[in-house]
Design a protein around this motif. Sequence first.
Motif, short mmCIF file in Angstrom:
data_model
loop_
_atom_site.label_atom_id
_atom_site.label_comp_id
_atom_site.label_asym_id
_atom_site.label_seq_id
_atom_site.Cartn_x
_atom_site.Cartn_y
_atom_site.Cartn_z
N MET A 192 0.84 -1.19 0.00
CA MET A 192 0.00 0.00 0.00
C MET A 192 0.89 1.24 0.00
O MET A 192 0.65 2.19 -0.76
N ALA A 193 1.91 1.24 0.85
CA ALA A 193 2.80 2.39 0.92
C ALA A 193 3.51 2.60 -0.41
O ALA A 193 3.63 3.72 -0.89
N ILE A 228 -8.22 1.46 2.35
CA ILE A 228 -7.70 1.32 3.71
C ILE A 228 -8.85 0.76 4.55
O ILE A 228 -9.92 1.35 4.62
N LYS A 229 -8.62 -0.39 5.16
CA LYS A 229 -9.67 -1.04 5.95
C LYS A 229 -9.58 -0.58 7.40
O LYS A 229 -8.64 -0.92 8.11
N ILE A 230 -10.58 0.20 7.80
CA ILE A 230 -10.63 0.70 9.16
C ILE A 230 -11.57 -0.18 9.97
O ILE A 230 -12.72 -0.38 9.60
N GLY A 231 -11.06 -0.69 11.07
CA GLY A 231 -11.87 -1.50 11.97
C GLY A 231 -12.25 -0.72 13.21
O GLY A 231 -11.67 0.32 13.51
N THR A 232 -13.24 -1.21 13.91
CA THR A 232 -13.60 -0.66 15.21
C THR A 232 -14.04 -1.81 16.11
O THR A 232 -14.44 -2.88 15.64
N LYS A 233 -13.99 -1.53 17.39
CA LYS A 233 -14.57 -2.45 18.36
C LYS A 233 -16.08 -2.26 18.34
O LYS A 233 -16.59 -1.37 17.68
N ASN A 234 -16.77 -3.10 19.09
CA ASN A 234 -18.23 -3.10 19.02
C ASN A 234 -18.88 -2.31 20.15
O ASN A 234 -19.77 -2.80 20.83
N GLY A 279 -8.89 12.06 0.12
CA GLY A 279 -8.91 11.38 -1.16
C GLY A 279 -8.63 9.89 -1.12
O GLY A 279 -8.55 9.25 -2.17
N PHE A 280 -8.51 9.30 0.06
CA PHE A 280 -8.25 7.87 0.16
C PHE A 280 -9.54 7.07 0.10
O PHE A 280 -10.58 7.53 0.57
N LYS A 281 -9.45 5.89 -0.48
CA LYS A 281 -10.57 4.95 -0.43
C LYS A 281 -10.56 4.29 0.93
O LYS A 281 -9.49 3.92 1.44
#
Length: 191
Positions: free
Chosen positions: A21-22, A41-47, A66-68
Amino acid sequence: MKQSIMKKVSLFLILTFVISMAAGCSSKKSGDAGSADQKAIKIGTKNFTENLILGEIYALALEDKGFKVERVFDIASSVVHTSLVNGDIDLYPEYTGTGLLAVLKLPLETDPQKVYDIVKEEYAKKFNVVWLDYAQANDGQGLVITTEASEKYGIKTISDLQKNATKLRFASQGEFDIREDGIPALEATYG
């Protein structure tokens, strides 16, 4: 609660940099972050709500640049770190105290800068994960009591609370009852 027990745990955004990616982003011209061939860019979160909100803030900020972004929200707290290390997500908001105690299983430390330094170094060594600079926000544990119970039993401090503990029902959320900086710390200090 004593300040050493009531430590404020700064919120941090941890991020693994995927070399491909970089490399892909570095070959693009400035301002061309949103090109069609860009990997999301896959952004995760806790629940839980706070983490979901933070994840959305980070997602919106990256999209604004401008990032996906692919949102992978609502991951169980017990597996979100594994999702990061396994590459299922690229980043998620995390707490230094959680990193120190729950993930690294290291002893309680109450100095926020020391906690940050420890988790930054240990995550890099053990997981090849980078902790970014912490956000200018923090999250600390606290106790609340109804006005009625406070007045009825004369509770104004945690010491007062301890003296009346058998008269009250206590409820907590998350892991407060088992984390070293939760009930065990209160018991060690107040009995």
